[in-house]
Design an enzyme around this catalytic site. Structure first.
Site, PDB file in Angstrom:
ATOM      1  N   THR A   7       0.853  -1.182   0.000  1.00 56.80           N
ATOM      2  CA  THR A   7       0.000   0.000   0.000  1.00 56.80           C
ATOM      3  C   THR A   7       0.886   1.228   0.000  1.00 56.80           C
ATOM      4  O   THR A   7       2.100   1.118   0.097  1.00 56.80           O
ATOM      5  CB  THR A   7      -0.927   0.015   1.231  1.00 56.80           C
ATOM      6  OG1 THR A   7      -1.950   0.964   1.003  1.00 56.80           O
ATOM      7  CG2 THR A   7      -0.191   0.378   2.503  1.00 56.80           C
ATOM      8  N   GLY A 162       1.078   5.423  -7.414  1.00 54.83           N
ATOM      9  CA  GLY A 162       0.251   4.397  -8.041  1.00 54.83           C
ATOM     10  C   GLY A 162       0.682   4.062  -9.458  1.00 54.83           C
ATOM     11  O   GLY A 162       0.457   2.951  -9.940  1.00 54.83           O
ATOM     12  N   CYS A 165       4.327   1.968  -8.421  1.00 54.44           N
ATOM     13  CA  CYS A 165       4.346   0.813  -7.512  1.00 54.44           C
ATOM     14  C   CYS A 165       3.198  -0.137  -7.857  1.00 54.44           C
ATOM     15  O   CYS A 165       2.032   0.272  -7.849  1.00 54.44           O
ATOM     16  CB  CYS A 165       4.220   1.299  -6.067  1.00 54.44           C
ATOM     17  SG  CYS A 165       4.109  -0.043  -4.867  1.00 54.44           S
ATOM     18  N   THR A 168       0.196  -0.417  -5.372  1.00 57.33           N
ATOM     19  CA  THR A 168      -0.534   0.813  -5.074  1.00 57.33           C
ATOM     20  C   THR A 168      -1.444   1.122  -6.252  1.00 57.33           C
ATOM     21  O   THR A 168      -1.008   1.066  -7.392  1.00 57.33           O
ATOM     22  CB  THR A 168       0.455   1.979  -4.864  1.00 57.33           C
ATOM     23  OG1 THR A 168       1.335   1.640  -3.788  1.00 57.33           O
ATOM     24  CG2 THR A 168      -0.260   3.267  -4.529  1.00 57.33           C
TER      25      THR A 168
END
Length: 178
Positions: A7, A162, A165, A168
């Protein structure tokens, strides 16, 4: 059984406003289990922001413990965080938990780790999770070079994380205190 993990949680403080946000992706190994999880919360009557990263069940256990420490210490963020870190370091069951917390109130931002660390970021930017480094780098650049609000910095930085990764996503929840 594989752990749920991955996350990005980010907090940005500018002036008397703090924003804390996170993405919504929950993975089990290499499978996305959910894309809209809520990993950021307001606690203690809306006076404290909390974000968590790591194993989902572990994070919820720590969140519950943190909330009870806040109640016990009348909302004093540093004291509650240090007490949680002490318990986390010394309790056999808690030591096995694999998660981190990012917490903030009107004055302070703290990162709480399972090693017993309670860290206050120097520049008002804190990040945890697999995409934390990407988000923190983007937030630092935006804070130093724009007049964006903390909420906008968090949103743009989480979007950048996002895009970089794989753990994410682009579904964000952002909370603010001012």
């Amino acid at each position: 059984m594989e752990q749920f993990h991955g996350t990005t949680i980010l907090s940005v403080r500018r002036g008397n406003i703090v924003a804390l946000g996170g993405d919504g992706q929950v993975t089990l190994g290499n499978i996305v289990m959910k894309g809209t999880a809520r990993k950021v919360r307001k606690v203690y009557n809306g006076k404290v922001l909390v974000g968590f990263a790591g194993g989902t069940a572990d994070a919820f256990t720590l969140l519950e413990r943190f909330e009870s420490k806040l109640e016990k210490h009348q909302g004093h963020l540093m004291r509650a965080s240090v007490e949680l870190a002490k318990d986390w370091r010394t309790d056999r069951m808690l030591r096995r938990l694999e998660a981190m917390l990012l917490v903030a109130d009107k004055e302070t931002t703290l990162i709480i780790t399972g090693n017993g660390d309670v860290l206050e970021p120097n520049d008002g930017i804190g990040a945890i999770g697999s995409g934390g480094t990407y988000a923190q780098s983007a937030a630092k650049a935006l804070q130093e070079n724009t007049d964006l609000s903390p909420e906008d910095i968090v949103k743009k930085s989480l979007t950048i994380a996002g895009e970089l990764c794989i753990y994410t996503n682009l579904s964000h929840i952002i909370e603010t205190l001012d």
